[in-house]
Design an enzyme around this catalytic site. Structure first.
Site, PDB file in Angstrom:
ATOM      1  N   LYS A  76       0.808  -1.215   0.000  1.00  0.00           N
ATOM      2  CA  LYS A  76       0.000   0.000   0.000  1.00  0.00           C
ATOM      3  C   LYS A  76       0.852   1.280   0.000  1.00  0.00           C
ATOM      4  CE  LYS A  76      -4.294  -1.376   2.242  1.00  0.00           C
ATOM      5  NZ  LYS A  76      -5.132  -1.045   3.386  1.00  0.00           N
ATOM      6  N   ASP A 112     -10.303   3.110   1.762  1.00  0.00           N
ATOM      7  CA  ASP A 112     -10.550   2.710   3.154  1.00  0.00           C
ATOM      8  C   ASP A 112     -11.318   3.783   3.932  1.00  0.00           C
ATOM      9  OD1 ASP A 112      -9.489   0.173   3.136  1.00  0.00           O
ATOM     10  OD2 ASP A 112      -7.487   0.815   3.760  1.00  0.00           O
TER      11      ASP A 112
END
Ligand code: NAP
Length: 285
Positions: A76, A112
């Site tokens: 990420k 997210d």
């Protein structure tokens, strides 16, 4: 039982998730169920990409014109310098979990924060101006703080290591930080509207572990949100429920962050209930 893989032919488009490891991912079950429900000729696979191979994987994605990708640990943050075009959420959170095309530009996004906030609002909590304690100072806490700052929440953080929480305060301008042993937490708790649990405590296989915060001091209207979704109902949530507090687990965040990626790739509204059903089945399996 229906075959979860859509008919594959020369028109089939490819998406997937890159991670290392990645074989535990629930995303293939969730996304393939969604593609199938909408009759889309798209397939989603899990690619185990070693850290050294990440740049090659992204080149391969360009070369093969993949429709999109998700990224999980440890890629990420590593994607930031590789993917030049970032959405505001990816840049501020400092992590990319979704890659998609905008014309011929490869975009790095972070869904997210959207997943976290959508799940919270769908459950009925209004975050505008709320007083919130975030537990943990890792990657998921960054997405949570980003989302809550957009809603003008007043933010506090408690973490095992105080240095990390202090670094967070400096970067994000939090209203107060604590380590778990501080007595100041006891007097903060009655002033809160929401506690968000962003540590790995309580996650399988350590289901017995619970963050050491005095839940008993929360006011009766407060909510407790645990990002952990394995198990779906953590010990922390059980303790909050026993106190009569409103609770929310991490499963819907997982589903809504996946739904945002689905919508980026297909331009269609994600079938949330189908995705939830597929994730629950995969979790039970
Ligand atoms: P991370 O970056 O590794 O951060 C872990 C955090 O947990 C750190 O604050 C760490 O404290 C704390 N911690 C770990 N072990 C601890 C212990 N024994 N005692 C006290 N604190 C401890 O992890 P993350 O990516 O933020 O993920 C955290 C959790 O959120 C995981 O369970 C993950 O599955 C879940 N999550 C859920 C979703 C969803 O969609 N629902 C999305 C992302 C993450 P220190 O700073 O002191 O090390």
């Amino acid at each position: 039982m229906a075959n979860p893989i859509p008919t594959l032919d020369a028109q089939t488009q490819l998406t997937g998730v890159i991670g290392f490891p990645v074989r535990h991912s629930l995303s293939p079950a969730m996304q393939n169920a969604a593609f199938q429900a909408l009759g889309l000729n798209i397939v989603y696979l899990a690619f185990e990409v070693a850290p050294d191979h990440l740049p090659h994987a992204i080149e391969g994605m360009r070369g093969l014109c993949l429709l999109g990708l998700n990224a999980t640990i440890p890629h990420k943050q590593a994607l930031l310098p590789i993917v030049k075009q970032l959405t505001d959420s990816a840049r501020r959170i400092g992590a990319v979990n979704t890659l998609f095309w905008e014309g011929d530009k490869l975009m790095g996004d972070n869904t997210d924060a959207y997943g976290f906030m959508t799940a919270l609002q769908q459950a009925g909590f209004d975050p505008a101006g709320a007083r919130v304690l975030v537990l943990g100072a890792g990657g998921s806490a960054r997405a949570v703080v980003y989302a809550l700052q957009q809603a003008n929440a007043t933010l506090f953080m408690a973490n095992r290591s105080r240095e990390k929480a202090e670094a967070f305060r400096e970067e994000w301008g939090l209203d107060g930080v604590y380590d778990f042993s501080e007595s100041g937490l006891q007097s903060l708790m009655p002033t809160l509207d929401l506690v968000v649990q962003c540590t790995s405590l309580g996650m399988q296989p350590n289901k017995e572990l619970i963050p050491p915060v005095p839940l008993g001091a929360l006011p009766a209207h407060a909510w407790v949100y645990d990002l952990v979704y394995r198990p779906e109902q953590t010990r922390f949530l059980q303790a909050a429920e026993a106190r009569g507090l409103m609770t929310l687990g991490g499963l819907d965040m997982l589903i809504y962050q996946g739904a945002a990626a689905f919508e980026r790739w297909t331009g269609q509204t994600a079938p949330i209930d189908i995705m939830r059903g597929a994730v629950r089945t995969a979790l039970e399996g």
